[in-house]
Design a protein around this motif. Structure first.
Motif, mmCIF file in Angstrom:
data_model
loop_
_atom_site.group_PDB
_atom_site.id
_atom_site.type_symbol
_atom_site.label_atom_id
_atom_site.label_comp_id
_atom_site.label_asym_id
_atom_site.label_seq_id
_atom_site.Cartn_x
_atom_site.Cartn_y
_atom_site.Cartn_z
ATOM 1 N N ILE A 66 -42.583 17.492 44.414
ATOM 2 C CA ILE A 66 -43.866 18.108 44.058
ATOM 3 C C ILE A 66 -45.020 17.177 44.412
ATOM 4 N N ALA A 67 -44.875 15.899 44.097
ATOM 5 C CA ALA A 67 -45.935 14.920 44.368
ATOM 6 C C ALA A 67 -46.236 14.830 45.863
ATOM 7 N N GLU A 68 -45.202 14.795 46.699
ATOM 8 C CA GLU A 68 -45.410 14.678 48.143
ATOM 9 C C GLU A 68 -46.001 15.950 48.730
ATOM 10 N N LEU A 69 -45.594 17.111 48.223
ATOM 11 C CA LEU A 69 -46.165 18.363 48.709
ATOM 12 C C LEU A 69 -47.653 18.447 48.396
ATOM 13 N N MET A 70 -48.032 17.947 47.228
ATOM 14 C CA MET A 70 -49.444 17.971 46.845
ATOM 15 C C MET A 70 -50.257 16.924 47.606
#
Length: 284
Positions: free
Chosen positions: A23-27
């Protein structure tokens, strides 16, 4: 234990998961909003679980099929296919192979099409041709032979003949509870002794877990069966048990019921239920 119950010093450790990192990398790297990033994470994880997470036995594979509820005439390019787990080669094949290659073809066609159907999909005769290394004409001949014998093979082309969708596994258990012996069940269903024993054990596990007051969701997780199959087993248990079938039922479930020692399925369930309940408590 949920995150809210953790010491603050350990919260960051609990959050170091593949899902959180994704989730962090997608954001951060792709600029997605949090809601979209979480949705993409769920999609990716479903693929991981399908192709990498489930335990597969020797001779099994993942194969994408057309869902059984898709009507005819729809272009394949417009269909969202369904991944199912199929048994291409099984120890029961050895017993059948000693009879003839034709019987082995028929045996595998029955197994593969029913496995796909139990998981919500249907194979085409082209699928069977590729998997079994046989011509379309040979596959068509075998399917027609089985149909003439009253054995409905749930391929996409035979969808109109499938009926309401009661699993072949349930039909085998029903025959056993009604007093038929293995020889007659094998003759009627074209299944091996090993397959019949496996279905009877699966039914016994589901029934005993139901007697132990586990929910359908919990039974599904413990047994790794589809919700539809679990429901059909429980419906069969409720509708068929009477003074004529109870003796065989008790014999069948004896090794899973009674005694102070829990079965391995129940022990596995306890661990899973703790995880489920922790997740539910966390969401409250």
């Amino acid at each position: 234990m949920g995150k809210k119950e953790l010491d603050k010093a350990y919260v960051s450790l609990a959050e170091r998961t593949v899902e959180s990192q994704m989730i962090a990398e997608l954001m951060e790297d792709y600029g997605f909003a949090a809601a979209i990033a979480r949705s993409l994470k769920d999609l990716f994880m479903s693929y991981f679980n399908t192709y990498l997470g489930h335990e597969k036995s020797d001779g099994q594979m993942i194969y994408r099929v057309i869902p059984s509820d898709v009507p005819p005439g729809i272009e394949v390019s417009k269909i969202k296919t369904l991944p199912v787990q199929l048994t291409l080669c099984d120890v029961s094949d050895i017993e059948i192979m000693n009879k003839s290659s034709v019987e082995l073809q028929r045996h595998r066609i029955i197994r593969l099409t029913n496995e796909a159907y139990d998981q919500g999909g249907v194979l085409t005769q082209s699928d069977l041709s590729v998997m079994l290394g046989e011509s379309l004409r040979t596959i068509s001949t075998r399917v027609s032979e089985l149909k003439k014998e009253g054995i409905i093979v749930p391929t996409r082309g035979n969808k109109k003949d499938i009926g309401p969708g009661v699993s072949h596994k349930v039909k085998i258990v029903e025959l056993y509870l009604k007093g038929y012996d293995f020889t007659e069940i094998k003759r009627r269903t074209r299944h091996s002794s090993e397959a019949i024993s496996r279905y009877l054990n699966d039914f016994a596990r589901v029934s005993c877990l139901d007697d132990m007051k586990h929910s359908m969701e919990e039974i599904r997780i413990i047994t790794n069966h589809s919700e539809n199959l679990v429901k059909q087993y429980l419906d069969l248990k409720d509708s068929l048990l009477d003074e004529n079938t109870i003796r065989r039922y008790e014999q069948l479930t004896a090794k899973f019921a009674g005694g102070k020692k829990k079965s391995p399925y129940s022990q596995r369930g306890d661990r899973l239920f703790n995880v489920i309940r922790e997740g539910k408590n966390e969401s409250r």
